[in-house]
Design a protein around this motif. Structure first.
Motif: not given
Length: 181
Positions: A156-166
């Motif tokens: 979940v934390e990597i997914r959150r960071r992915e969305v943020s960078l996107r």
């Protein structure tokens, strides 16, 4: 004996104070106008207003500031994932490889954004846009690596960071569209 303050001195102070206020207000307008061209207006305004360089930046400078926000996001995510890689159970080689590969992808995203800074300096907005799109796509590769590894769940934390960078890259793309006009 007290000297009377010169009217010219008072006028000078008033003019300096007014021009400073107008400059900051004017740049707030530039930030807001620039951010309106992006898909993530509130993220854009928040990030730019929190950077001390924004009050004196033009549109290209605002793009560079947002690129820096993206570089920081990608770099801290790569470091975060690398920390998970080292913390992973020593006998789970698949998980270690997935974390290492993902960390590498975020490092490549940061590298692409570094190239964007050079593209901005050269006013080569097509290449800048291409590098931003690459930076935006590297996290997708990380997610796909997790999907291909049987039994692993995308954290979940990597997914959150992915969305943020996107989203950050989306803001940069919107500013680049404005620069290319």
């Amino acid at each position: 004996m007290a000297k009377a303050t010169s009217p010219i001195f008072l006028l000078l102070i008033l003019v300096i104070q007014s021009s400073t206020t107008l400059s900051v207000k004017s740049n707030t307008t530039i930030i807001e106008t620039t951010c309106k061209t992006t898909n993530y207006y509130h993220l854009c305004v928040s990030a730019l207003k929190s950077d001390p360089r924004s009050p004196t930046a033009d549109t290209k400078g605002l793009a560079a500031i947002m690129v820096g926000v993206g570089m920081k996001s990608a770099t801290t995510t790569a470091t975060y994932i690398a920390g998970n890689h080292t913390a992973a159970a020593t006998n789970d080689t698949v998980l270690k490889k997935v974390f290492k590969d993902c960390s590498d992808k975020y490092t490549l995203a940061a590298d692409s954004l570094r190239l964007t800074v050079q593209d901005l300096d050269d006013e080569d907005y097509d290449y800048a846009y291409m590098h931003v799109l690459a930076a935006e796509d590297y996290p997708n590769v990380c997610r796909n690596i997790f999907r291909r590894a049987k039994g692993l769940v995308y954290p979940v934390e990597i997914r959150r960071r992915e969305v943020s960078l996107r989203r950050i890259c989306g803001v940069v793309s919107g500013i680049l569209d404005r620069l290319a006009e």
